[in-house]
Scaffold this motif. Structure first.
Motif, PDB file in Angstrom:
ATOM      1  N   ILE A   1       0.845  -1.204   0.000  1.00 42.17           N
ATOM      2  CA  ILE A   1       0.000   0.000   0.000  1.00 42.17           C
ATOM      3  C   ILE A   1       0.878   1.250   0.000  1.00 42.17           C
ATOM      4  O   ILE A   1       0.629   2.195  -0.750  1.00 42.17           O
ATOM      5  CB  ILE A   1      -0.954   0.011   1.212  1.00 42.17           C
ATOM      6  N   ALA A   2       1.902   1.254   0.844  1.00 39.17           N
ATOM      7  CA  ALA A   2       2.807   2.407   0.932  1.00 39.17           C
ATOM      8  C   ALA A   2       3.475   2.668  -0.415  1.00 39.17           C
ATOM      9  O   ALA A   2       3.581   3.818  -0.850  1.00 39.17           O
ATOM     10  CB  ALA A   2       3.856   2.173   2.013  1.00 39.17           C
ATOM     11  N   LYS A   3       3.903   1.613  -1.082  1.00 35.91           N
ATOM     12  CA  LYS A   3       4.558   1.769  -2.384  1.00 35.91           C
ATOM     13  C   LYS A   3       3.569   2.290  -3.421  1.00 35.91           C
ATOM     14  O   LYS A   3       3.893   3.195  -4.194  1.00 35.91           O
ATOM     15  CB  LYS A   3       5.147   0.431  -2.827  1.00 35.91           C
ATOM     16  N   ALA A   4       2.366   1.734  -3.443  1.00 32.77           N
ATOM     17  CA  ALA A   4       1.357   2.156  -4.422  1.00 32.77           C
ATOM     18  C   ALA A   4       0.916   3.597  -4.189  1.00 32.77           C
ATOM     19  O   ALA A   4       0.687   4.343  -5.144  1.00 32.77           O
ATOM     20  CB  ALA A   4       0.156   1.216  -4.359  1.00 32.77           C
ATOM     21  N   ALA A   5       0.809   3.994  -2.925  1.00 31.96           N
ATOM     22  CA  ALA A   5       0.359   5.354  -2.599  1.00 31.96           C
ATOM     23  C   ALA A   5       1.503   6.361  -2.586  1.00 31.96           C
ATOM     24  O   ALA A   5       1.276   7.568  -2.467  1.00 31.96           O
ATOM     25  CB  ALA A   5      -0.338   5.356  -1.237  1.00 31.96           C
ATOM     26  N   LYS A   6       2.732   5.879  -2.683  1.00 34.61           N
ATOM     27  CA  LYS A   6       3.936   6.724  -2.658  1.00 34.61           C
ATOM     28  C   LYS A   6       4.026   7.529  -1.368  1.00 34.61           C
ATOM     29  O   LYS A   6       4.313   8.725  -1.362  1.00 34.61           O
ATOM     30  CB  LYS A   6       3.993   7.636  -3.875  1.00 34.61           C
ATOM     31  N   ILE A   7       3.775   6.840  -0.246  1.00 34.29           N
ATOM     32  CA  ILE A   7       3.911   7.437   1.088  1.00 34.29           C
ATOM     33  C   ILE A   7       4.690   6.452   1.952  1.00 34.29           C
ATOM     34  O   ILE A   7       4.866   5.290   1.580  1.00 34.29           O
ATOM     35  CB  ILE A   7       2.535   7.767   1.727  1.00 34.29           C
ATOM     36  N   SER A   8       5.152   6.898   3.110  1.00 31.51           N
ATOM     37  CA  SER A   8       5.916   6.035   3.996  1.00 31.51           C
ATOM     38  C   SER A   8       4.992   5.025   4.678  1.00 31.51           C
ATOM     39  O   SER A   8       3.762   5.186   4.699  1.00 31.51           O
ATOM     40  CB  SER A   8       6.644   6.861   5.057  1.00 31.51           C
ATOM     41  N   GLU A   9       5.591   3.991   5.239  1.00 23.34           N
ATOM     42  CA  GLU A   9       4.800   2.980   5.945  1.00 23.34           C
ATOM     43  C   GLU A   9       4.121   3.576   7.176  1.00 23.34           C
ATOM     44  O   GLU A   9       3.013   3.180   7.521  1.00 23.34           O
ATOM     45  CB  GLU A   9       5.673   1.786   6.325  1.00 23.34           C
ATOM     46  N   GLU A  10       4.782   4.536   7.823  1.00 24.85           N
ATOM     47  CA  GLU A  10       4.184   5.186   8.987  1.00 24.85           C
ATOM     48  C   GLU A  10       2.942   5.974   8.589  1.00 24.85           C
ATOM     49  O   GLU A  10       1.918   5.939   9.269  1.00 24.85           O
ATOM     50  CB  GLU A  10       5.195   6.113   9.683  1.00 24.85           C
ATOM     51  N   GLU A  11       3.026   6.678   7.468  1.00 27.82           N
ATOM     52  CA  GLU A  11       1.878   7.428   6.977  1.00 27.82           C
ATOM     53  C   GLU A  11       0.759   6.486   6.543  1.00 27.82           C
ATOM     54  O   GLU A  11      -0.422   6.784   6.710  1.00 27.82           O
ATOM     55  CB  GLU A  11       2.288   8.333   5.820  1.00 27.82           C
ATOM     56  N   THR A  12       1.147   5.341   6.003  1.00 29.47           N
ATOM     57  CA  THR A  12       0.159   4.328   5.617  1.00 29.47           C
ATOM     58  C   THR A  12      -0.600   3.838   6.839  1.00 29.47           C
ATOM     59  O   THR A  12      -1.833   3.730   6.815  1.00 29.47           O
ATOM     60  CB  THR A  12       0.854   3.144   4.918  1.00 29.47           C
ATOM     61  N   LEU A  13       0.121   3.579   7.909  1.00 30.51           N
ATOM     62  CA  LEU A  13      -0.526   3.118   9.143  1.00 30.51           C
ATOM     63  C   LEU A  13      -1.448   4.191   9.715  1.00 30.51           C
ATOM     64  O   LEU A  13      -2.520   3.882  10.245  1.00 30.51           O
ATOM     65  CB  LEU A  13       0.522   2.698  10.170  1.00 30.51           C
ATOM     66  N   LEU A  14      -1.048   5.441   9.608  1.00 29.91           N
ATOM     67  CA  LEU A  14      -1.878   6.550  10.072  1.00 29.91           C
ATOM     68  C   LEU A  14      -3.199   6.577   9.302  1.00 29.91           C
ATOM     69  O   LEU A  14      -4.281   6.649   9.894  1.00 29.91           O
ATOM     70  CB  LEU A  14      -1.136   7.879   9.906  1.00 29.91           C
ATOM     71  N   GLY A  15      -3.108   6.492   7.989  1.00 31.07           N
ATOM     72  CA  GLY A  15      -4.307   6.484   7.160  1.00 31.07           C
ATOM     73  C   GLY A  15      -5.160   5.247   7.385  1.00 31.07           C
ATOM     74  O   GLY A  15      -6.394   5.315   7.399  1.00 31.07           O
ATOM     75  N   MET A  16      -4.517   4.103   7.598  1.00 31.31           N
ATOM     76  CA  MET A  16      -5.255   2.863   7.845  1.00 31.31           C
ATOM     77  C   MET A  16      -6.033   2.937   9.152  1.00 31.31           C
ATOM     78  O   MET A  16      -7.163   2.439   9.226  1.00 31.31           O
ATOM     79  CB  MET A  16      -4.289   1.674   7.881  1.00 31.31           C
ATOM     80  N   GLY A  17      -5.465   3.570  10.146  1.00 28.73           N
ATOM     81  CA  GLY A  17      -6.164   3.726  11.421  1.00 28.73           C
ATOM     82  C   GLY A  17      -7.468   4.480  11.236  1.00 28.73           C
ATOM     83  O   GLY A  17      -8.503   4.117  11.797  1.00 28.73           O
ATOM     84  N   TRP A  18      -7.407   5.534  10.450  1.00 22.65           N
ATOM     85  CA  TRP A  18      -8.589   6.340  10.143  1.00 22.65           C
ATOM     86  C   TRP A  18      -9.646   5.473   9.449  1.00 22.65           C
ATOM     87  O   TRP A  18     -10.817   5.481   9.807  1.00 22.65           O
ATOM     88  CB  TRP A  18      -8.167   7.499   9.255  1.00 22.65           C
ATOM     89  N   LEU A  19      -9.200   4.715   8.427  1.00 21.45           N
ATOM     90  CA  LEU A  19     -10.130   3.897   7.655  1.00 21.45           C
ATOM     91  C   LEU A  19     -10.695   2.726   8.459  1.00 21.45           C
ATOM     92  O   LEU A  19     -11.859   2.360   8.288  1.00 21.45           O
ATOM     93  CB  LEU A  19      -9.453   3.393   6.384  1.00 21.45           C
ATOM     94  N   PHE A  20      -9.897   2.152   9.360  1.00 24.21           N
ATOM     95  CA  PHE A  20     -10.403   1.089  10.239  1.00 24.21           C
ATOM     96  C   PHE A  20     -11.502   1.631  11.139  1.00 24.21           C
ATOM     97  O   PHE A  20     -12.532   1.000  11.345  1.00 24.21           O
ATOM     98  CB  PHE A  20      -9.276   0.488  11.099  1.00 24.21           C
TER      99      PHE A  20
END
Length: 98
Positions: A64-83
């Motif tokens: 997901i981080a690679k596809a979105a071109k963001i860091s893994e930490e930012e990916t986890l931040l966004g995933m928390g919101w979506l969860f």
């Protein structure tokens, strides 16, 4: 009686001047700090959602981080919101849209 010391200057040997090799300076790179606020979390959630929607399959956090071109930490931040909103689910260590 004390002897006088005489100093003589020797002619400097002429050498061909070689250019000095410049060494690359090692510079410590600082990792960009993630700004934690509702606006930034919402944008990262949008990035994660768009990456999952485009992939149309379950992805790992790294994918997901690679596809979105963001860091893994930012990916986890966004995933928390979506969860929290119930937009994504976890299945077999991969994330997919709900």
């Amino acid at each position: 009686m004390a002897e006088k010391k005489t100093t003589t200057k020797k002619a400097a040997a002429t050498k061909t001047a070689e250019p000095k090799k410049e060494t690359a300076k090692k510079v410590a790179t600082k990792k960009a700090a993630i700004v934690l606020n509702a606006e930034n979390a919402g944008f990262k959630a949008g990035d994660v959602y768009q990456a999952l929607a485009a992939a149309e399959k379950a992805l790992t956090v790294k994918e997901i981080a690679k596809a979105a071109k963001i860091s893994e930490e930012e990916t986890l931040l966004g995933m928390g919101w979506l969860f929290k909103e119930g937009k994504i689910v976890e299945a077999e260590s991969k994330i997919t849209l709900a």
